[in-house]
Design a protein around this motif. Structure first.
Motif, short mmCIF file in Angstrom:
data_model
loop_
_atom_site.label_atom_id
_atom_site.label_comp_id
_atom_site.label_asym_id
_atom_site.label_seq_id
_atom_site.Cartn_x
_atom_site.Cartn_y
_atom_site.Cartn_z
N LEU A 141 30.23 47.25 52.68
CA LEU A 141 30.94 47.23 54.02
C LEU A 141 30.95 48.67 54.44
O LEU A 141 31.42 49.53 53.56
CB LEU A 141 32.32 46.51 54.10
CG LEU A 141 33.07 46.72 55.25
CD1 LEU A 141 32.28 46.00 56.53
CD2 LEU A 141 34.48 45.90 55.26
N THR A 163 35.41 47.09 49.42
CA THR A 163 34.76 46.02 50.25
C THR A 163 35.23 44.45 49.66
O THR A 163 35.48 43.61 50.13
CB THR A 163 32.95 46.03 50.14
OG1 THR A 163 32.65 47.13 50.78
CG2 THR A 163 32.34 44.53 50.73
N TYR A 180 27.48 45.53 57.49
CA TYR A 180 27.39 45.51 55.87
C TYR A 180 25.67 45.87 55.58
O TYR A 180 24.87 45.51 56.46
CB TYR A 180 27.45 44.03 55.44
CG TYR A 180 28.70 43.34 55.22
CD1 TYR A 180 29.53 43.62 53.86
CD2 TYR A 180 29.48 42.98 56.57
CE1 TYR A 180 30.61 43.02 53.88
CE2 TYR A 180 30.83 42.47 56.17
CZ TYR A 180 31.32 42.55 55.16
OH TYR A 180 32.78 42.18 54.84
#
Length: 403
Positions: free
Chosen positions: A277, A125, A261
């Protein structure tokens, strides 16, 4: 009811409450152990609150020329292995190879994995957060990477982040927090995880994290740093990370699936710029293809070309492969929230704990996505083996497809 029965019932109830409390405190540890983690890593939407990142009405085609990779072998610690052995040895759950925007191979060895599964990417992420910051900088929403964090986030004034710049956060040179060690019960990263999963105050954890070295003087890998970067992005753009990713990345790149998310349980709920994520392999590959193509999607320069170049490696001595002293393995360098590999190719990769990879080789425009379910957050041997295998895949793709 006899006194003994009352006592027994009370003891049973107390044990159940104590057991529930233990499970609540240790939920993160339990959820990341094999084999439970194979389910957890594809079902985070069942575990945590989330904010969706919606796909566009029309996705951008990902043309496929399927190829079997059974012939590819790699050498690790003096022995030769096949990719099938890699998947068994490193608990691969999903594996995809993209070359110049063409899908060459995808497979899903994981028990709950599929083309529609949205995989928890952990610290991979961070690399996406970097891309979003590059876009915000190009759009003028973020004025400069030399801005001080506390100027953008007044809630961090008077903390160890006072005087730290955005650029220093991008390269993990804030000097805040010390080595990120998940095995120490009271380490900042463990207190951060507990706050995220049990509803505690993430802000209180960050405000109490101490300074260890002067800002800008040393590399120190820190998920908390990137969480702060996520807040910087939100403050600069006036949007949540998920909303900004949807508007400026997911839709322009033509994603074929919604991503999401996961959010902190405590209020105000916020995404983790450093680790929450979740997306399909094909869309993660699309993200990698942008970086492999110098920031472009077709004829559109989505991520600034200079930002991509910055992500391939830094000129700073303390960020070179083999020089990192505040986390990471000897074969990696670090730059702009990406792990760099140095050498003439200057390939780079996003990484997530438990074995998540977004491997980008711009010279050949090859992108490899590997998701995994390692039993531990970090495993140096599995990481070295994976790097050897992915480098061998790039070499084999070049030999067949041509440069």
């Amino acid at each position: 009811m006899r006194a003994s029965q009352v006592l027994a019932a009370s003891v049973t109830a107390a044990a159940a409450i104590a057991g529930g409390a233990w499970l609540w405190r240790h939920q993160g540890e339990i959820a990341t152990r094999r084999p439970i983690n194979e389910w957890t890593f594809t079902h985070m939407h069942r575990v945590m609150p989330i904010e969706e990142v919606r796909r566009p009405a029309c996705s951008r085609a990902l043309p496929a020329t399927p190829q079997a990779l059974a012939h590819i072998t790699y050498t690790f610690d003096g022995r030769e292995y096949s990719l099938e052995q890699l998947h068994r040895r490193t608990h691969t759950t999903g594996f995809l190879v993209l070359h110049r925007g063409i899908l060459l191979h995808e497979s899903y060895p994981g028990a709950f994995a599929s083309p529609s599964a949205r995989f928890q990417l952990f610290s991979l992420t961070k690399s996406v957060t970097s891309m979003l910051l590059g876009i915000a900088l190009e759009r003028g929403e973020l004025a400069s990477t030399e801005q001080h964090v506390a100027d953008l986030l007044p809630q961090l004034a008077g903390t160890a982040y006072e005087g730290v710049t955005v650029a220093q956060l991008l390269d993990m040179r804030s000097g805040v927090g010390g080595v990120e060690d998940w095995t120490i019960p009271d380490a900042p990263i463990r207190r951060f995880e507990t706050a995220v999963t049990t509803g505690g105050s993430v802000l209180d954890v960050i405000r109490s994290t101490p300074r260890v070295t002067p800002a800008g003087t040393a590399f120190n890998y820190s998920t908390i740093d990137t969480h702060v970067l996520g807040w910087v992005l939100e403050a600069a753009t006036g949007r949540s990370i998920a909303a900004y990713a949807q508007q400026q990345l997911w839709r322009p790149m033509g994603a074929e699936s919604d991503a999401f998310y996961f959010l902190t349980r405590g209020h105000p709920r916020t995404a983790l710029g450093g680790g929450s994520l979740n997306a399909t392999l094909r869309d993660v590959a699309r993200v990698g293809a942008i970086m492999a193509a110098g920031g472009r999607v077709g004829d559109v320069q989505l991520v600034p070309e200079a930002w991509v170049a910055r992500s391939r490696g830094s000129d700073l001595p303390q960020l070179q492969p083999g020089a990192l002293v505040g986390g990471g393995y000897a074969h990696y360098g670090y730059s702009n929230q990406w792990w760099t590999l140095g050498g003439e190719r200057r390939a780079f990769t996003g990484l997530g704990v438990h074995g998540q990879y977004l491997w980008v080789d711009p010279d050949s425009e090859t992108v490899i996505v590997k998701t995994s379910a390692w039993n531990t957050a970090d495993d140096e041997a599995k990481d070295r083996e994976t790097c050897a295998a992915l480098a061998a895949v790039v070499e084999a793709v070049e030999a067949v497809e041509g440069r």
